[in-house]
Design a protein around this motif. Structure first.
Motif, PDB file in Angstrom:
ATOM      1  N   THR A  18      -2.067  -0.074  15.637  1.00  0.00           N
ATOM      2  CA  THR A  18      -2.002  -0.340  14.310  1.00  0.00           C
ATOM      3  C   THR A  18      -2.520  -1.557  13.689  1.00  0.00           C
ATOM      4  OG1 THR A  18       0.474   0.406  14.332  1.00  0.00           O
ATOM      5  CG2 THR A  18       0.123  -1.085  12.484  1.00  0.00           C
ATOM      6  N   GLY A  19      -3.328  -1.349  12.582  1.00  0.00           N
ATOM      7  CA  GLY A  19      -3.950  -2.362  12.302  1.00  0.00           C
ATOM      8  C   GLY A  19      -5.462  -2.335  12.685  1.00  0.00           C
ATOM      9  N   THR A  34      -5.024   5.337   3.500  1.00  0.00           N
ATOM     10  CA  THR A  34      -6.362   4.464   4.273  1.00  0.00           C
ATOM     11  C   THR A  34      -7.122   5.554   4.811  1.00  0.00           C
ATOM     12  OG1 THR A  34      -4.985   4.568   6.157  1.00  0.00           O
ATOM     13  CG2 THR A  34      -4.935   2.856   4.660  1.00  0.00           C
ATOM     14  N   SER A  35      -6.920   7.102   4.653  1.00  0.00           N
ATOM     15  CA  SER A  35      -7.975   8.189   5.186  1.00  0.00           C
ATOM     16  C   SER A  35      -8.461   8.846   4.252  1.00  0.00           C
ATOM     17  CB  SER A  35      -6.825   9.280   5.927  1.00  0.00           C
ATOM     18  OG  SER A  35      -6.237  10.057   5.195  1.00  0.00           O
ATOM     19  N   ARG A  94      -3.923   7.686  11.170  1.00  0.00           N
ATOM     20  CA  ARG A  94      -4.118   7.839   9.758  1.00  0.00           C
ATOM     21  C   ARG A  94      -4.083   9.307   9.242  1.00  0.00           C
ATOM     22  NH1 ARG A  94      -7.440   3.622  10.927  1.00  0.00           N
ATOM     23  NH2 ARG A  94      -7.123   1.809   9.689  1.00  0.00           N
ATOM     24  N   PRO A  95      -2.881   9.787   9.190  1.00  0.00           N
ATOM     25  CA  PRO A  95      -2.650  11.120   8.624  1.00  0.00           C
ATOM     26  C   PRO A  95      -3.229  11.484   7.423  1.00  0.00           C
ATOM     27  CG  PRO A  95      -0.515  10.035   8.328  1.00  0.00           C
ATOM     28  CD  PRO A  95      -1.367   8.935   8.943  1.00  0.00           C
ATOM     29  N   LYS A  96      -3.599  12.766   7.453  1.00  0.00           N
ATOM     30  CA  LYS A  96      -4.180  13.476   6.346  1.00  0.00           C
ATOM     31  C   LYS A  96      -3.423  13.131   4.992  1.00  0.00           C
ATOM     32  CE  LYS A  96      -6.397  17.608   5.004  1.00  0.00           C
ATOM     33  NZ  LYS A  96      -6.670  19.187   5.467  1.00  0.00           N
TER      34      LYS A  96
END
Length: 131
Positions: free
Chosen positions: A99-100, A112-113, A106-108
């Motif tokens: 994490t971070g 952040t994706s 990062r799921p679709k």
């Protein structure tokens, strides 16, 4: 610089107090594949030996592999270095918490994706007056 890190940071390696306690009372039990060192010392107030880890670099609890985690929490008295510990065939290789980091999950459709989440039945439709 190393001595200043030990005096002023607790999250990067070991502090002066931990170094002294380890030197005075610690018995090195073993080392894992990440370079973390595991120690055992005098008994605590519950009669169990104190166990601690000195991390190789940044102090991150999720960097302790499963076998050593069980030993640290007194689930077993035999450390992985004292036996031929073999992970089960269904166990994946240990990875610390990402994490971070750039490798975090990062799921679709997450903020952040890249990309958009596909629409599914049951998605929320905002209420508008007059409906």
């Amino acid at each position: 610089m190393s001595i200043l890190k030990q005096v002023f940071t607790w999250w990067n390696g070991q502090t002066i107090g931990t170094r002294f306690y380890t030197w005075r009372f610690g018995n090195k039990i073993g080392q894992d594949e990440f370079g973390n060192s595991y120690y055992e010392g005098p008994k605590d107030n519950e009669g169990r030996p104190r166990r601690w880890v000195i991390f190789n670099g940044y102090a991150e609890a999720s960097a302790i592999p499963a076998g050593w985690h069980g030993w640290m929490h007194h689930r077993t008295d035999i450390a992985p270095s004292q036996e031929e510990y073999q992970p089960r065939e269904w166990q994946k290789p240990h990875k610390p918490n990402l994490t971070g980091s750039p490798e975090a999950y990062r799921p679709k459709g997450s903020m952040t994706s890249n990309g958009t989440r596909p629409r599914v039945t049951g998605d929320y439709d905002a209420w508008t007056p007059g409906d």
